[in-house]
Scaffold this active site. Structure first.
Site, PDB file in Angstrom:
ATOM      1  N   GLN A  21       8.646 -20.203 -41.209  1.00  0.00           N
ATOM      2  CA  GLN A  21       8.541 -19.943 -39.760  1.00  0.00           C
ATOM      3  C   GLN A  21       7.288 -19.095 -39.468  1.00  0.00           C
ATOM      4  O   GLN A  21       6.313 -19.228 -40.179  1.00  0.00           O
ATOM      5  CB  GLN A  21       9.817 -19.276 -39.214  1.00  0.00           C
ATOM      6  CG  GLN A  21      11.017 -20.212 -39.151  1.00  0.00           C
ATOM      7  CD  GLN A  21      11.761 -20.318 -40.461  1.00  0.00           C
ATOM      8  OE1 GLN A  21      12.062 -19.316 -41.100  1.00  0.00           O
ATOM      9  NE2 GLN A  21      12.096 -21.529 -40.872  1.00  0.00           N
ATOM     10  N   SER A  37      -9.476 -24.896 -42.179  1.00  0.00           N
ATOM     11  CA  SER A  37      -9.061 -26.255 -42.581  1.00  0.00           C
ATOM     12  C   SER A  37      -9.608 -27.272 -41.607  1.00  0.00           C
ATOM     13  O   SER A  37      -9.522 -27.083 -40.392  1.00  0.00           O
ATOM     14  CB  SER A  37      -7.545 -26.401 -42.555  1.00  0.00           C
ATOM     15  OG  SER A  37      -6.969 -25.555 -43.464  1.00  0.00           O
ATOM     16  N   LYS A  69      -6.484 -26.588 -38.980  1.00  0.00           N
ATOM     17  CA  LYS A  69      -6.580 -27.700 -38.024  1.00  0.00           C
ATOM     18  C   LYS A  69      -7.725 -27.561 -37.007  1.00  0.00           C
ATOM     19  O   LYS A  69      -7.596 -27.994 -35.850  1.00  0.00           O
ATOM     20  CB  LYS A  69      -5.236 -27.889 -37.315  1.00  0.00           C
ATOM     21  CG  LYS A  69      -4.139 -28.321 -38.286  1.00  0.00           C
ATOM     22  CD  LYS A  69      -2.863 -28.661 -37.597  1.00  0.00           C
ATOM     23  CE  LYS A  69      -2.587 -30.142 -37.590  1.00  0.00           C
ATOM     24  NZ  LYS A  69      -1.213 -30.485 -37.209  1.00  0.00           N
ATOM     25  N   ASP A  86       4.813 -23.581 -38.247  1.00  0.00           N
ATOM     26  CA  ASP A  86       4.049 -24.834 -38.279  1.00  0.00           C
ATOM     27  C   ASP A  86       2.538 -24.604 -38.250  1.00  0.00           C
ATOM     28  O   ASP A  86       1.788 -25.437 -37.734  1.00  0.00           O
ATOM     29  CB  ASP A  86       4.430 -25.768 -37.110  1.00  0.00           C
ATOM     30  CG  ASP A  86       5.917 -26.003 -37.044  1.00  0.00           C
ATOM     31  OD1 ASP A  86       6.517 -26.172 -38.108  1.00  0.00           O
ATOM     32  OD2 ASP A  86       6.474 -26.000 -35.931  1.00  0.00           O
ATOM     33  N   GLU A  87       2.079 -23.494 -38.789  1.00  0.00           N
ATOM     34  CA  GLU A  87       0.638 -23.194 -38.763  1.00  0.00           C
ATOM     35  C   GLU A  87      -0.114 -23.913 -39.875  1.00  0.00           C
ATOM     36  O   GLU A  87      -1.354 -23.868 -39.894  1.00  0.00           O
ATOM     37  CB  GLU A  87       0.409 -21.678 -38.927  1.00  0.00           C
ATOM     38  CG  GLU A  87       0.993 -20.797 -37.824  1.00  0.00           C
ATOM     39  CD  GLU A  87       2.397 -20.321 -38.169  1.00  0.00           C
ATOM     40  OE1 GLU A  87       2.970 -20.834 -39.153  1.00  0.00           O
ATOM     41  OE2 GLU A  87       2.924 -19.463 -37.446  1.00  0.00           O
ATOM     42  N   GLY A  88       0.617 -24.552 -40.785  1.00  0.00           N
ATOM     43  CA  GLY A  88      -0.052 -25.210 -41.927  1.00  0.00           C
ATOM     44  C   GLY A  88      -0.011 -24.325 -43.167  1.00  0.00           C
ATOM     45  O   GLY A  88      -0.867 -24.440 -44.048  1.00  0.00           O
ATOM     46  N   LYS A  89       1.017 -23.479 -43.232  1.00  0.00           N
ATOM     47  CA  LYS A  89       1.155 -22.567 -44.387  1.00  0.00           C
ATOM     48  C   LYS A  89       1.281 -23.347 -45.687  1.00  0.00           C
ATOM     49  O   LYS A  89       0.728 -22.959 -46.705  1.00  0.00           O
ATOM     50  CB  LYS A  89       2.412 -21.681 -44.241  1.00  0.00           C
ATOM     51  CG  LYS A  89       2.359 -20.719 -43.091  1.00  0.00           C
ATOM     52  CD  LYS A  89       3.637 -19.907 -43.002  1.00  0.00           C
ATOM     53  CE  LYS A  89       4.855 -20.703 -42.612  1.00  0.00           C
ATOM     54  NZ  LYS A  89       4.835 -21.270 -41.263  1.00  0.00           N
ATOM     55  N   GLY A 103       9.868 -26.484 -43.088  1.00  0.00           N
ATOM     56  CA  GLY A 103       9.512 -27.805 -43.598  1.00  0.00           C
ATOM     57  C   GLY A 103       8.046 -27.863 -43.947  1.00  0.00           C
ATOM     58  O   GLY A 103       7.204 -27.395 -43.187  1.00  0.00           O
ATOM     59  N   HIS A 104       7.739 -28.348 -45.138  1.00  0.00           N
ATOM     60  CA  HIS A 104       6.342 -28.573 -45.454  1.00  0.00           C
ATOM     61  C   HIS A 104       6.210 -29.782 -46.373  1.00  0.00           C
ATOM     62  O   HIS A 104       7.147 -30.141 -47.077  1.00  0.00           O
ATOM     63  CB  HIS A 104       5.688 -27.322 -46.038  1.00  0.00           C
ATOM     64  CG  HIS A 104       6.378 -26.801 -47.242  1.00  0.00           C
ATOM     65  ND1 HIS A 104       7.084 -25.634 -47.227  1.00  0.00           N
ATOM     66  CD2 HIS A 104       6.483 -27.297 -48.476  1.00  0.00           C
ATOM     67  CE1 HIS A 104       7.606 -25.441 -48.419  1.00  0.00           C
ATOM     68  NE2 HIS A 104       7.257 -26.436 -49.198  1.00  0.00           N
ATOM     69  N   THR A 105       5.046 -30.377 -46.304  1.00  0.00           N
ATOM     70  CA  THR A 105       4.825 -31.584 -47.078  1.00  0.00           C
ATOM     71  C   THR A 105       3.996 -31.248 -48.302  1.00  0.00           C
ATOM     72  O   THR A 105       2.962 -30.598 -48.193  1.00  0.00           O
ATOM     73  CB  THR A 105       4.074 -32.625 -46.210  1.00  0.00           C
ATOM     74  OG1 THR A 105       4.816 -32.773 -45.006  1.00  0.00           O
ATOM     75  CG2 THR A 105       3.956 -33.962 -46.906  1.00  0.00           C
ATOM     76  N   THR A 132      12.692 -31.582 -37.593  1.00  0.00           N
ATOM     77  CA  THR A 132      13.503 -32.284 -36.592  1.00  0.00           C
ATOM     78  C   THR A 132      12.761 -33.428 -35.900  1.00  0.00           C
ATOM     79  O   THR A 132      13.368 -34.174 -35.136  1.00  0.00           O
ATOM     80  CB  THR A 132      13.966 -31.294 -35.498  1.00  0.00           C
ATOM     81  OG1 THR A 132      12.801 -30.679 -34.944  1.00  0.00           O
ATOM     82  CG2 THR A 132      14.880 -30.224 -36.077  1.00  0.00           C
ATOM     83  N   GLY A 133      11.455 -33.548 -36.115  1.00  0.00           N
ATOM     84  CA  GLY A 133      10.673 -34.611 -35.480  1.00  0.00           C
ATOM     85  C   GLY A 133      10.405 -34.377 -34.003  1.00  0.00           C
ATOM     86  O   GLY A 133       9.840 -35.225 -33.319  1.00  0.00           O
TER      87      GLY A 133
HETATM   88  P1  IMP Z   1      16.721 -21.838 -36.170  1.00  0.00           P
HETATM   89  O1  IMP Z   1      15.810 -21.161 -37.127  1.00  0.00           O
HETATM   90  O2  IMP Z   1      17.126 -23.230 -36.598  1.00  0.00           O
HETATM   91  O3  IMP Z   1      17.897 -20.988 -35.784  1.00  0.00           O
HETATM   92  O4  IMP Z   1      15.898 -22.076 -34.810  1.00  0.00           O
HETATM   93  C1  IMP Z   1      15.483 -20.988 -33.972  1.00  0.00           C
HETATM   94  C2  IMP Z   1      14.105 -21.262 -33.372  1.00  0.00           C
HETATM   95  O5  IMP Z   1      13.142 -21.249 -34.418  1.00  0.00           O
HETATM   96  C3  IMP Z   1      13.953 -22.625 -32.691  1.00  0.00           C
HETATM   97  O6  IMP Z   1      13.048 -22.483 -31.619  1.00  0.00           O
HETATM   98  C4  IMP Z   1      13.324 -23.489 -33.772  1.00  0.00           C
HETATM   99  O7  IMP Z   1      12.591 -24.571 -33.229  1.00  0.00           O
HETATM  100  C5  IMP Z   1      12.403 -22.475 -34.441  1.00  0.00           C
HETATM  101  N1  IMP Z   1      12.100 -22.792 -35.835  1.00  0.00           N
HETATM  102  C6  IMP Z   1      12.899 -22.624 -36.916  1.00  0.00           C
HETATM  103  N2  IMP Z   1      12.269 -22.985 -38.036  1.00  0.00           N
HETATM  104  C7  IMP Z   1      11.036 -23.363 -37.679  1.00  0.00           C
HETATM  105  C8  IMP Z   1       9.885 -23.797 -38.420  1.00  0.00           C
HETATM  106  O8  IMP Z   1       9.879 -23.885 -39.655  1.00  0.00           O
HETATM  107  N3  IMP Z   1       8.781 -24.094 -37.674  1.00  0.00           N
HETATM  108  C9  IMP Z   1       8.751 -23.952 -36.328  1.00  0.00           C
HETATM  109  N4  IMP Z   1       9.783 -23.529 -35.604  1.00  0.00           N
HETATM  110  C10 IMP Z   1      10.917 -23.242 -36.271  1.00  0.00           C
END
Ligand code: IMP
Length: 437
Positions: free
Chosen positions: A225, A424, A332, A17-20, A44-46, A302-303
């Site tokens: 990640q 940024s 940010k 979630d660093e803003g990649k 997840g990215h927008t 996941t929100g």
């Molecule tokens: P998993 O990748 O769903 O197995 O989750 C393992 C850990 O990685 C959990 O702490 C998640 O919240 C974290 N995690 C997985 N994908 C992301 C991501 O894209 N951004 C931030 N945390 C993530």
């Protein structure tokens, strides 16, 4: 295989979630190929398509920019999610065909039992996974019982694989008191339709990347990640099941280390984390919640609210030696505006001793007390002012920043020992200030 091409890996330097997404989106025009090398739809990215925002989890970022995009062998693919993303983009007028997207024959496939096992295990372990079935799919890969994309796109083999595996998986889910999974026949029917739809995308992504590099093309490897979620080098067991670090681009896409020409880290100007696990600089006070609200720190997938803390230099130094950064994008920065004082963790105190290094042992990470330097804060500015600063940055570089913000950026570069490539100051693609060359 050698070539004169360029291969840049973009890696998250913290816990994801660093803003990649935004940095990748800004860099994509300079590249010919965009490659995902690990993870799955836990990311997840927008991406902005015209005036519309589109949240993507699995498709590489270059799909909306009409580049060739590849999903590498190291990715776990949920075909249900992939089809949904392709369909949603089509509704917005972006057609994804086999010229735009290729999926490596070797990538592994996520089935409904992977989701059920993920939920059931996490209820007991409390890692705080995204529940997307990522861990269980990688487990099957390591156990040599997973289904590869090459098998998935062959309807007969797919049926056989589901029939063979279903009973044991259903038993495992039941034993762990997980949610019920669809009957084997139902999955065969659903996945056969998905197999038919996705079959044209199957390819040898590794060969294609190597051929492209040989021809002098430019390849962008898009990490998902972040470094501290790496299965080996992250804060185990609170990690993901793949290898986001730069080396993961080699094993996940099928290219040799000598092909990589640069590695750019992306770090937020502070630190965030979703899910459980140690977090030395975490702020559980009002400053933490103020940053969370201002920075809209809620997970794209996941929100969930993200945990927030000060910038952690021992983490970034560790990320640097694991990844070999040629530079860092700091994101940010604007969110920190309006705080009187800014703190940067430069060392930890562990069992009464100071150290510059991120510890290896889980109990030492949990017990690490951050040692901070304090810097003067910079003003909180409305988005319109940051946009003006970003515009000025086109000529002046970081000199366009308010003085205390510039000092903060310089201090970070100095402490990590890596050049800051960009800063940024807002969510838009234009709100990136690039370092002056
Ligand atoms: P998993 O990748 O769903 O197995 O989750 C393992 C850990 O990685 C959990 O702490 C998640 O919240 C974290 N995690 C997985 N994908 C992301 C991501 O894209 N951004 C931030 N945390 C993530």
């Amino acid at each position: 295989m050698k070539g004169s091409g360029e291969a840049t890996v973009i890696v998250g330097a913290q816990w994801g979630d660093e803003g990649k997404g935004k940095i990748i989106d800004a860099l994509v025009p300079k590249f010919d190929l965009v490659v995902r090398y690990q993870g799955g739809n836990n990311a997840g990215h927008t991406v902005v398509v015209g005036t519309e925002k589109f949240k993507m989890h699995l498709l590489p970022s270059g799909v909306v920019r009409k580049k060739r995009n590849l999903i590498g062998a190291g990715v776990v693919v949920d075909p249900r999610v992939l089809k949904q993303e392709i369909d949603s983009l089509a509704q917005k007028g972006v057609r994804i065909d086999e010229k735009i997207l290729g999926i490596d024959f070797r990538a592994h496939v996520i089935f409904p039992w992977h989701n059920a096992l993920d939920a059931a295990r996490d209820a007991k372990k409390g890692i705080g996974t995204t529940g997307r079935g990522i861990g269980p799919a990688y487990e099957d890969r390591a156990a040599r019982s997973g289904t590869r994309f090459e098998e998935f796109v062959d309807a007969k083999v797919l049926e056989k694989r589901v029939k063979e595996g279903w009973e044991a998986k259903a038993k495992a889910v039941k034993m762990l008191e997980g949610p019920a999974i669809p009957a084997a026949e139902e999955t065969i029917k659903e996945y056969a339709a998905l197999s038919h739809f996705l079959a044209p995308f199957a390819c040898d992504a590794s060969l294609e990347i190597n051929n492209a590099l040989e021809k002098g093309r430019r390849v962008l490897f898009e990490g998902a990640q972040g470094t501290f979620l790496d299965n080996d080098f992250g804060t185990y067991p609170y990690v993901t099941s793949s290898h986001p670090i730069a080396g993961g681009a080699c094993t996940g896409a099928g290219v040799g280390p000598k092909s990589i020409t640069s590695v750019e880290g992306v770090a937020k100007a502070y630190t965030t984390r979703v899910g459980s696990g140690p977090f030395p600089t975490e702020l559980s006070d009002g400053i933490g919640s103020a940053i969370r609200e201002k920075g809209a720190e809620y997970g794209t997938t996941t929100g969930r609210p993200r945990r927030v803390g000060w910038l952690d230099i021992p983490m970034l130094r560790y990320a640097d030696y694991l990844n070999g950064f040629t530079g860092i994008h700091l994101t940010k920065l604007d969110v920190l505006g309006g705080l009187d004082v800014l703190k940067i963790c430069t060392q930890y105190e562990i069992n009464g001793k100071r150290t510059n290094y991120f510890p290896v042992k889980a109990d030492e990470i949990t017990g690490a007390k951050p040692v901070y330097v304090q810097l003067q804060g910079f003003p909180g500015l409305p988005p319109v002012e940051w946009r003006k600063i970003a515009k000025e940055g086109e000529k002046k570089g970081f000199a366009a920043l308010p003085n205390e913000a510039k000092v903060y950026v310089e201090k970070v570069g100095q402490l990590v020992g890596v050049p800051i490539l960009s800063v940024s100051v807002g969510p838009e693609r234009s709100e990136i200030i690039w370092a002056k060359k």
